[in-house]
Design a protein around this motif. Structure first.
Motif, PDB file in Angstrom:
ATOM      1  N   PRO A 322      77.765   0.297   0.809  1.00  0.00           N
ATOM      2  CA  PRO A 322      77.486   0.242   2.243  1.00  0.00           C
ATOM      3  C   PRO A 322      78.226  -0.920   2.894  1.00  0.00           C
ATOM      4  CG  PRO A 322      75.458   0.576   0.998  1.00  0.00           C
ATOM      5  CD  PRO A 322      76.525   0.246  -0.003  1.00  0.00           C
ATOM      6  N   VAL A 323      78.663  -0.715   4.135  1.00  0.00           N
ATOM      7  CA  VAL A 323      79.467  -1.704   4.854  1.00  0.00           C
ATOM      8  C   VAL A 323      78.879  -1.917   6.245  1.00  0.00           C
ATOM      9  CG1 VAL A 323      81.747  -2.282   5.779  1.00  0.00           C
ATOM     10  CG2 VAL A 323      81.560  -0.999   3.624  1.00  0.00           C
ATOM     11  N   MET A 324      78.684  -3.175   6.608  1.00  0.00           N
ATOM     12  CA  MET A 324      78.307  -3.517   7.972  1.00  0.00           C
ATOM     13  C   MET A 324      79.406  -4.369   8.592  1.00  0.00           C
ATOM     14  SD  MET A 324      74.843  -5.171   9.615  1.00  0.00           S
ATOM     15  CE  MET A 324      74.965  -6.789   8.854  1.00  0.00           C
ATOM     16  N   VAL A 325      79.787  -4.065   9.827  1.00  0.00           N
ATOM     17  CA  VAL A 325      80.775  -4.830  10.575  1.00  0.00           C
ATOM     18  C   VAL A 325      80.065  -5.481  11.756  1.00  0.00           C
ATOM     19  CG1 VAL A 325      82.929  -4.753  11.878  1.00  0.00           C
ATOM     20  CG2 VAL A 325      82.606  -3.228   9.911  1.00  0.00           C
ATOM     21  N   VAL A 326      80.095  -6.809  11.813  1.00  0.00           N
ATOM     22  CA  VAL A 326      79.459  -7.562  12.891  1.00  0.00           C
ATOM     23  C   VAL A 326      80.541  -8.298  13.666  1.00  0.00           C
ATOM     24  CG1 VAL A 326      77.729  -9.306  13.489  1.00  0.00           C
ATOM     25  CG2 VAL A 326      77.430  -7.924  11.428  1.00  0.00           C
ATOM     26  N   HIS A 327      80.564  -8.111  14.988  1.00  0.00           N
ATOM     27  CA  HIS A 327      81.576  -8.811  15.782  1.00  0.00           C
ATOM     28  C   HIS A 327      80.968  -9.348  17.064  1.00  0.00           C
ATOM     29  CE1 HIS A 327      82.482  -5.695  18.971  1.00  0.00           C
ATOM     30  NE2 HIS A 327      81.800  -4.974  18.107  1.00  0.00           N
ATOM     31  N   GLY A 328      81.621 -10.372  17.624  1.00  0.00           N
ATOM     32  CA  GLY A 328      81.159 -10.993  18.857  1.00  0.00           C
ATOM     33  C   GLY A 328      81.963 -10.510  20.043  1.00  0.00           C
ATOM     34  N   SER A 329      81.307 -10.270  21.159  1.00  0.00           N
ATOM     35  CA  SER A 329      82.004  -9.728  22.324  1.00  0.00           C
ATOM     36  C   SER A 329      82.895 -10.762  22.998  1.00  0.00           C
ATOM     37  CB  SER A 329      80.988  -9.193  23.342  1.00  0.00           C
ATOM     38  OG  SER A 329      80.293 -10.255  23.990  1.00  0.00           O
ATOM     39  N   ALA A 330      82.728 -12.058  22.663  1.00  0.00           N
ATOM     40  CA  ALA A 330      83.545 -13.109  23.275  1.00  0.00           C
ATOM     41  C   ALA A 330      84.477 -13.772  22.268  1.00  0.00           C
ATOM     42  CB  ALA A 330      82.650 -14.153  23.938  1.00  0.00           C
ATOM     43  N   ASP A 331      84.731 -13.113  21.157  1.00  0.00           N
ATOM     44  CA  ASP A 331      85.569 -13.670  20.094  1.00  0.00           C
ATOM     45  C   ASP A 331      87.038 -13.557  20.487  1.00  0.00           C
ATOM     46  OD1 ASP A 331      86.780 -14.390  17.676  1.00  0.00           O
ATOM     47  OD2 ASP A 331      85.269 -13.348  16.469  1.00  0.00           O
ATOM     48  N   CYS A 332      87.766 -14.688  20.386  1.00  0.00           N
ATOM     49  CA  CYS A 332      89.196 -14.671  20.729  1.00  0.00           C
ATOM     50  C   CYS A 332      90.085 -14.639  19.490  1.00  0.00           C
ATOM     51  CB  CYS A 332      89.558 -15.884  21.595  1.00  0.00           C
ATOM     52  SG  CYS A 332      89.534 -17.461  20.725  1.00  0.00           S
ATOM     53  N   ALA A 333      89.486 -14.439  18.313  1.00  0.00           N
ATOM     54  CA  ALA A 333      90.261 -14.389  17.067  1.00  0.00           C
ATOM     55  C   ALA A 333      90.131 -13.051  16.359  1.00  0.00           C
ATOM     56  CB  ALA A 333      89.826 -15.515  16.129  1.00  0.00           C
ATOM     57  N   ALA A 334      88.924 -12.501  16.338  1.00  0.00           N
ATOM     58  CA  ALA A 334      88.681 -11.173  15.782  1.00  0.00           C
ATOM     59  C   ALA A 334      88.325 -10.274  16.965  1.00  0.00           C
ATOM     60  CB  ALA A 334      87.552 -11.218  14.764  1.00  0.00           C
ATOM     61  N   PHE A 335      89.196  -9.321  17.261  1.00  0.00           N
ATOM     62  CA  PHE A 335      89.105  -8.560  18.502  1.00  0.00           C
ATOM     63  C   PHE A 335      88.298  -7.276  18.321  1.00  0.00           C
ATOM     64  CE2 PHE A 335      92.911 -11.175  18.892  1.00  0.00           C
ATOM     65  CZ  PHE A 335      92.729 -11.741  20.147  1.00  0.00           C
ATOM     66  N   PRO A 336      87.834  -6.684  19.420  1.00  0.00           N
ATOM     67  CA  PRO A 336      87.055  -5.442  19.306  1.00  0.00           C
ATOM     68  C   PRO A 336      87.766  -4.349  18.520  1.00  0.00           C
ATOM     69  CG  PRO A 336      86.899  -6.307  21.545  1.00  0.00           C
ATOM     70  CD  PRO A 336      87.911  -7.162  20.830  1.00  0.00           C
ATOM     71  N   SER A 337      89.079  -4.219  18.700  1.00  0.00           N
ATOM     72  CA  SER A 337      89.800  -3.183  17.959  1.00  0.00           C
ATOM     73  C   SER A 337      89.772  -3.446  16.460  1.00  0.00           C
ATOM     74  CB  SER A 337      91.248  -3.086  18.449  1.00  0.00           C
ATOM     75  OG  SER A 337      91.953  -4.287  18.204  1.00  0.00           O
ATOM     76  N   HIS A 338      89.761  -4.723  16.054  1.00  0.00           N
ATOM     77  CA  HIS A 338      89.634  -5.039  14.628  1.00  0.00           C
ATOM     78  C   HIS A 338      88.322  -4.472  14.077  1.00  0.00           C
ATOM     79  CE1 HIS A 338      92.356  -8.815  15.217  1.00  0.00           C
ATOM     80  NE2 HIS A 338      93.080  -7.769  14.897  1.00  0.00           N
ATOM     81  N   ALA A 339      87.222  -4.789  14.763  1.00  0.00           N
ATOM     82  CA  ALA A 339      85.907  -4.343  14.293  1.00  0.00           C
ATOM     83  C   ALA A 339      85.819  -2.824  14.293  1.00  0.00           C
ATOM     84  CB  ALA A 339      84.809  -4.944  15.179  1.00  0.00           C
ATOM     85  N   ARG A 340      86.263  -2.203  15.366  1.00  0.00           N
ATOM     86  CA  ARG A 340      86.159  -0.748  15.481  1.00  0.00           C
ATOM     87  C   ARG A 340      86.992  -0.048  14.409  1.00  0.00           C
ATOM     88  NH1 ARG A 340      87.487  -0.741  20.228  1.00  0.00           N
ATOM     89  NH2 ARG A 340      89.711  -0.216  20.041  1.00  0.00           N
ATOM     90  N   THR A 341      88.216  -0.549  14.168  1.00  0.00           N
ATOM     91  CA  THR A 341      89.091   0.102  13.191  1.00  0.00           C
ATOM     92  C   THR A 341      88.579  -0.100  11.769  1.00  0.00           C
ATOM     93  OG1 THR A 341      90.938  -0.291  14.702  1.00  0.00           O
ATOM     94  CG2 THR A 341      91.485   0.361  12.455  1.00  0.00           C
ATOM     95  N   MET A 342      88.015  -1.284  11.468  1.00  0.00           N
ATOM     96  CA  MET A 342      87.425  -1.481  10.145  1.00  0.00           C
ATOM     97  C   MET A 342      86.240  -0.544   9.945  1.00  0.00           C
ATOM     98  SD  MET A 342      87.673  -5.566   9.272  1.00  0.00           S
ATOM     99  CE  MET A 342      86.845  -6.163  10.744  1.00  0.00           C
ATOM    100  N   TYR A 343      85.397  -0.442  10.958  1.00  0.00           N
ATOM    101  CA  TYR A 343      84.248   0.459  10.863  1.00  0.00           C
ATOM    102  C   TYR A 343      84.695   1.893  10.634  1.00  0.00           C
ATOM    103  CZ  TYR A 343      80.205   3.183  12.478  1.00  0.00           C
ATOM    104  OH  TYR A 343      79.180   4.088  12.578  1.00  0.00           O
ATOM    105  N   GLU A 344      85.693   2.331  11.389  1.00  0.00           N
ATOM    106  CA  GLU A 344      86.176   3.700  11.260  1.00  0.00           C
ATOM    107  C   GLU A 344      86.899   3.944   9.941  1.00  0.00           C
ATOM    108  OE1 GLU A 344      88.521   4.077  14.782  1.00  0.00           O
ATOM    109  OE2 GLU A 344      86.779   4.414  16.088  1.00  0.00           O
ATOM    110  N   ALA A 345      87.382   2.853   9.298  1.00  0.00           N
ATOM    111  CA  ALA A 345      88.071   3.002   8.015  1.00  0.00           C
ATOM    112  C   ALA A 345      87.114   3.338   6.882  1.00  0.00           C
ATOM    113  CB  ALA A 345      88.844   1.728   7.675  1.00  0.00           C
ATOM    114  N   VAL A 346      85.839   3.018   7.042  1.00  0.00           N
ATOM    115  CA  VAL A 346      84.853   3.310   5.993  1.00  0.00           C
ATOM    116  C   VAL A 346      84.676   4.821   5.920  1.00  0.00           C
ATOM    117  CG1 VAL A 346      82.497   2.931   5.195  1.00  0.00           C
ATOM    118  CG2 VAL A 346      83.707   1.108   6.415  1.00  0.00           C
ATOM    119  N   ALA A 347      84.817   5.376   4.720  1.00  0.00           N
ATOM    120  CA  ALA A 347      84.896   6.831   4.561  1.00  0.00           C
ATOM    121  C   ALA A 347      83.546   7.500   4.351  1.00  0.00           C
ATOM    122  CB  ALA A 347      85.834   7.171   3.403  1.00  0.00           C
TER     123      ALA A 347
END
Length: 382
Positions: A322-347
């Protein structure tokens, strides 16, 4: 009552000299800090990892321990110095830490890749479940297939980007065409030239991204050629042995030039303009920012867009845990697309995507939001 202990963890020796300190090399140990609530006797350990940052004092440890898990912050063999870092050795360090926690009696281990630890955690879990790697990208032996890596029970990508090579390439200054002359710049690819933005047009961003990848590939090709050329510098030692240098250091200028740092309409979020190190123009050349000092072999393992394996986008599809992806809406280093694409990569469907509204990369001034992240991780661990 919370208690803290320092954990010595056996360190497998690398095949070459990549740690400056003889004390660290000969100790045969890496170190971690373990926090727990002695009144609860936790059976689950949460291990927080990063390739080079010192997580022995990680801000989440006490908060997690107060929620009934054992919280462990790891320092790999490359703590504080990633100039010769080999990602495959970091995988061995994480494996040693998980094995030690199992020996201590913890029934479950949750692996948390924080920030630059995201790519490492994903690669570790992929190799623990389906080991395939026997050599580094430079061709040096590092047998992960025979290392006895123990899979974590769950993994968390916490305020994480997908991997150092990915985010590094996204920050490479595309205007630099001569690696020795960072201020002789291609104006048509200069994100700091007001003629180009911000705001940046779609056509500019597309050309810029292509040029960043091309620059990374130029450096990768050069590094691989230099490794081969080192054989030409073989000498005979006083003892009559043939010897040659096996690596060389070099400098990379311009590593904080992601257009998203200045144009908030790109990958929109609640972040403020800027980088983790301040002004992008200053951070772009500042030695303390990302990846300015490296070696030929480390470049291929750590920073190469094509050859580094610590890429969550590529590793997560092979992960069964199991994989959980946690991201911050004001993060200037890890962007929303990073979190979304990692989440979508989980099969599989044993996955969760959590946004913490208002959280920046380090939860600066918002300990309440750091507590929210810890609550999500502790609940996920259960």
């Amino acid at each position: 009552m919370l208690s803290r202990e320092l954990l010595p963890i056996p360190m497998s020796q690398g095949g070459r000299l990549d740690i400056n300190s003889g004390v660290a090399r000969m100790s045969g140990k890496i170190w971690a800090t373990l926090w727990k609530d002695d009144r609860r006797q936790p059976t689950t350990a949460v291990l927080i990892v990063h390739p080079a940052s010192n997580f022995i004092g990680h801000y989440a440890l006490e908060e997690l321990a107060s929620r009934g898990v054992a919280a462990v912050g790891l320092a790999t063999r490359y703590v504080g110095n990633d100039s010769a870092l080999i990602m495959e050795n970091c995988v061995l360090d994480v494996g040693a830490a998980i094995r030690r926690l199992r020996e201590l009696g913890y029934e479950r281990v949750v692996l948390v890749g924080n920030s630059g630890g995201g790519g490492l955690a994903a690669l570790y879990q992929e190799q623990a479940e389906h080991p395939t790697i026997t050599h580094t990208p430079a061709g040096d032996p590092v047998d992960l297939t025979g290392a006895g890596l123990i899979p974590a029970d769950k993994i968390v990508m916490a305020m994480a980007h997908p991997g150092r090579a990915v985010v590094y390439t996204e920050g490479l200054d595309a205007a630099i065409t001569d690696e020795r002359r960072p201020f002789d710049r291609d104006r048509s690819l200069d994100m700091f030239d007001p003629a180009n933005g911000p705001a940046y047009g779609e056509e500019f961003v597309e050309r810029y991204r292509d040029a960043q990848i091309e620059r990374n590939r130029r450096i990768t090709g050069w590094a691989a050629e230099q490794i081969e050329a080192l054989r030409e510098h073989t000498r005979e030692s006083p003892a009559g042995l043939k010897e040659a240098p096996d690596d060389l250091p070099f400098v990379v200028h311009g590593t904080a030039a992601d257009p998203r740092f200045l144009d908030l309409a790109l990958d929109p979020s609640d972040r403020k303009a800027g980088t983790l190190w301040g002004s992008p123009w200053v951070a772009n050349f500042q030695p303390a920012s990302l990846g300015h000092l490296t070696s030929l072999r480390s470049w291929l393992s750590q920073w190469s867009y094509d050859r580094s394996r610590a890429n969550a986008y590529l590793a997560l599809p092979h992960v069964q845990a199991p994989v959980m992806v946690v991201h911050g809406s004001a993060d200037c280093a890890a962007f929303p697309s990073h979190a979304r694409t990692m989440y979508e990569a989980v099969a599989h469907d044993r996955r969760e995507l959590v946004e913490i509204k208002g959280a920046d990369h380090y939860f600066q001034g918002r300990p309440d939001l750091a507590q929210t992240m810890c609550e999500h991780i502790a609940e996920w661990s259960r």
